[in-house]
Design a protein around this motif. Sequence first.
Motif, PDB file in Angstrom:
ATOM      1  N   ASP A 192       0.798  -1.224   0.000  1.00  0.00           N
ATOM      2  CA  ASP A 192       0.000   0.000   0.000  1.00  0.00           C
ATOM      3  C   ASP A 192       0.832   1.275   0.000  1.00  0.00           C
ATOM      4  O   ASP A 192       0.317   2.354  -0.290  1.00  0.00           O
ATOM      5  CB  ASP A 192      -0.926   0.025   1.220  1.00  0.00           C
ATOM      6  CG  ASP A 192      -0.151   0.175   2.516  1.00  0.00           C
ATOM      7  OD1 ASP A 192       0.655  -0.739   2.843  1.00  0.00           O
ATOM      8  OD2 ASP A 192      -0.326   1.200   3.202  1.00  0.00           O
ATOM      9  N   SER A 193       2.113   1.169   0.337  1.00  0.00           N
ATOM     10  CA  SER A 193       2.941   2.365   0.495  1.00  0.00           C
ATOM     11  C   SER A 193       3.791   2.638  -0.735  1.00  0.00           C
ATOM     12  O   SER A 193       4.585   1.788  -1.161  1.00  0.00           O
ATOM     13  CB  SER A 193       3.862   2.206   1.712  1.00  0.00           C
ATOM     14  OG  SER A 193       4.799   3.271   1.772  1.00  0.00           O
ATOM     15  N   LEU A 194       3.646   3.826  -1.282  1.00  0.00           N
ATOM     16  CA  LEU A 194       4.471   4.219  -2.420  1.00  0.00           C
ATOM     17  C   LEU A 194       5.925   4.375  -2.009  1.00  0.00           C
ATOM     18  O   LEU A 194       6.834   3.903  -2.709  1.00  0.00           O
ATOM     19  CB  LEU A 194       3.962   5.533  -3.011  1.00  0.00           C
ATOM     20  CG  LEU A 194       2.609   5.501  -3.726  1.00  0.00           C
ATOM     21  CD1 LEU A 194       2.149   6.918  -4.045  1.00  0.00           C
ATOM     22  CD2 LEU A 194       2.683   4.666  -4.996  1.00  0.00           C
ATOM     23  N   ASP A 236       4.287  10.605 -10.925  1.00  0.00           N
ATOM     24  CA  ASP A 236       4.803   9.936 -12.117  1.00  0.00           C
ATOM     25  C   ASP A 236       6.132   9.223 -11.872  1.00  0.00           C
ATOM     26  O   ASP A 236       6.526   8.370 -12.671  1.00  0.00           O
ATOM     27  CB  ASP A 236       4.976  10.947 -13.255  1.00  0.00           C
ATOM     28  CG  ASP A 236       3.640  11.483 -13.750  1.00  0.00           C
ATOM     29  OD1 ASP A 236       2.620  10.800 -13.544  1.00  0.00           O
ATOM     30  OD2 ASP A 236       3.627  12.586 -14.327  1.00  0.00           O
ATOM     31  N   GLU A 237       6.810   9.566 -10.797  1.00  0.00           N
ATOM     32  CA  GLU A 237       8.144   8.988 -10.549  1.00  0.00           C
ATOM     33  C   GLU A 237       8.094   7.503 -10.221  1.00  0.00           C
ATOM     34  O   GLU A 237       9.106   6.804 -10.310  1.00  0.00           O
ATOM     35  CB  GLU A 237       8.819   9.733  -9.394  1.00  0.00           C
ATOM     36  CG  GLU A 237       8.103   9.574  -8.070  1.00  0.00           C
ATOM     37  CD  GLU A 237       8.532  10.610  -7.049  1.00  0.00           C
ATOM     38  OE1 GLU A 237       9.342  10.259  -6.165  1.00  0.00           O
ATOM     39  OE2 GLU A 237       8.053  11.754  -7.125  1.00  0.00           O
ATOM     40  N   TYR A 238       6.914   6.998  -9.831  1.00  0.00           N
ATOM     41  CA  TYR A 238       6.797   5.590  -9.466  1.00  0.00           C
ATOM     42  C   TYR A 238       6.378   4.745 -10.663  1.00  0.00           C
ATOM     43  O   TYR A 238       5.506   5.127 -11.439  1.00  0.00           O
ATOM     44  CB  TYR A 238       5.782   5.412  -8.342  1.00  0.00           C
ATOM     45  CG  TYR A 238       6.201   6.066  -7.049  1.00  0.00           C
ATOM     46  CD1 TYR A 238       7.144   5.475  -6.214  1.00  0.00           C
ATOM     47  CD2 TYR A 238       5.668   7.299  -6.668  1.00  0.00           C
ATOM     48  CE1 TYR A 238       7.537   6.091  -5.041  1.00  0.00           C
ATOM     49  CE2 TYR A 238       6.062   7.918  -5.496  1.00  0.00           C
ATOM     50  CZ  TYR A 238       7.000   7.310  -4.680  1.00  0.00           C
ATOM     51  OH  TYR A 238       7.386   7.923  -3.519  1.00  0.00           O
ATOM     52  N   GLN A 239       7.004   3.591 -10.782  1.00  0.00           N
ATOM     53  CA  GLN A 239       6.662   2.642 -11.841  1.00  0.00           C
ATOM     54  C   GLN A 239       5.722   1.590 -11.254  1.00  0.00           C
ATOM     55  O   GLN A 239       6.144   0.750 -10.459  1.00  0.00           O
ATOM     56  CB  GLN A 239       7.930   1.991 -12.389  1.00  0.00           C
ATOM     57  CG  GLN A 239       8.903   2.991 -13.001  1.00  0.00           C
ATOM     58  CD  GLN A 239      10.209   2.340 -13.411  1.00  0.00           C
ATOM     59  OE1 GLN A 239      10.223   1.219 -13.910  1.00  0.00           O
ATOM     60  NE2 GLN A 239      11.306   3.047 -13.197  1.00  0.00           N
ATOM     61  N   ILE A 240       4.466   1.662 -11.618  1.00  0.00           N
ATOM     62  CA  ILE A 240       3.438   0.782 -11.065  1.00  0.00           C
ATOM     63  C   ILE A 240       2.840  -0.037 -12.205  1.00  0.00           C
ATOM     64  O   ILE A 240       2.205   0.508 -13.100  1.00  0.00           O
ATOM     65  CB  ILE A 240       2.337   1.605 -10.366  1.00  0.00           C
ATOM     66  CG1 ILE A 240       2.948   2.448  -9.234  1.00  0.00           C
ATOM     67  CG2 ILE A 240       1.240   0.693  -9.831  1.00  0.00           C
ATOM     68  CD1 ILE A 240       1.997   3.457  -8.641  1.00  0.00           C
TER      69      ILE A 240
END
Length: 224
Positions: free
Chosen positions: A176-178, A204-208
């Motif tokens: 659950d935590s970015l 946007d910096e996270y690749q999900i």
Amino acid sequence: MLYDAILIDADDTLFDFRGAEKNAIGEIITRLGIEDASAPQVYHRLNKACWEAFERGEVTQAELRVRRFRDFLHYYEIEVDPQEVGEAYTEVLATQGMLLPGALEAVPARLPVAIVTNGITMVQRGRMERSPLKEYVSAFIISGEMGFQKPDPRMLYAALDALGGVDRQRALMVGDSLTSDILAANRAGIDACWFNPEGKVAPDEYQIRYEIDDIRALPQIALG
């Protein structure tokens, strides 16, 4: 995509940590004789700040366990040893093994599963022992035992090793935590599944690779 293993966060992904924390801090507040109805929220705010500092590497876990109660006791001007209060809290919290709705259905029986958590050993192992989830978990990676914490990718590497050397490209990290789970997956080169029941918007910096609002959707993703 069909995966060979699932790495999954514990608190607020499978375990009802908010409920566990509420029960435990409620017991401590009663013992301290605090009558402020907002005391649980005060503790939650101070505790959250301490864990964020821990994830940034600014404090050790041992320091965190004392600091959050030092700050809490200072807020209410209570002169009690914060270490003793922290130990009492940990003992109560370790008995709280309740799961979030759908947690058992979320763990695919056909895949090896590793819990990867930034928790305190006594608390996490105590809660797992009281949970039916333990029958479905093949490995349990706890920051308190490793000496580092998510988003350090070594937490995920340790989980892959504990599952028999699973290829990182064949594993999925769920949480659950970015700033903890998703960032750890990104740093480790592992696909990330964000459990986002509150419908937040990720920078946007996270690749999900996947985003779910119901943890019960995990098996369909993991099993292709």
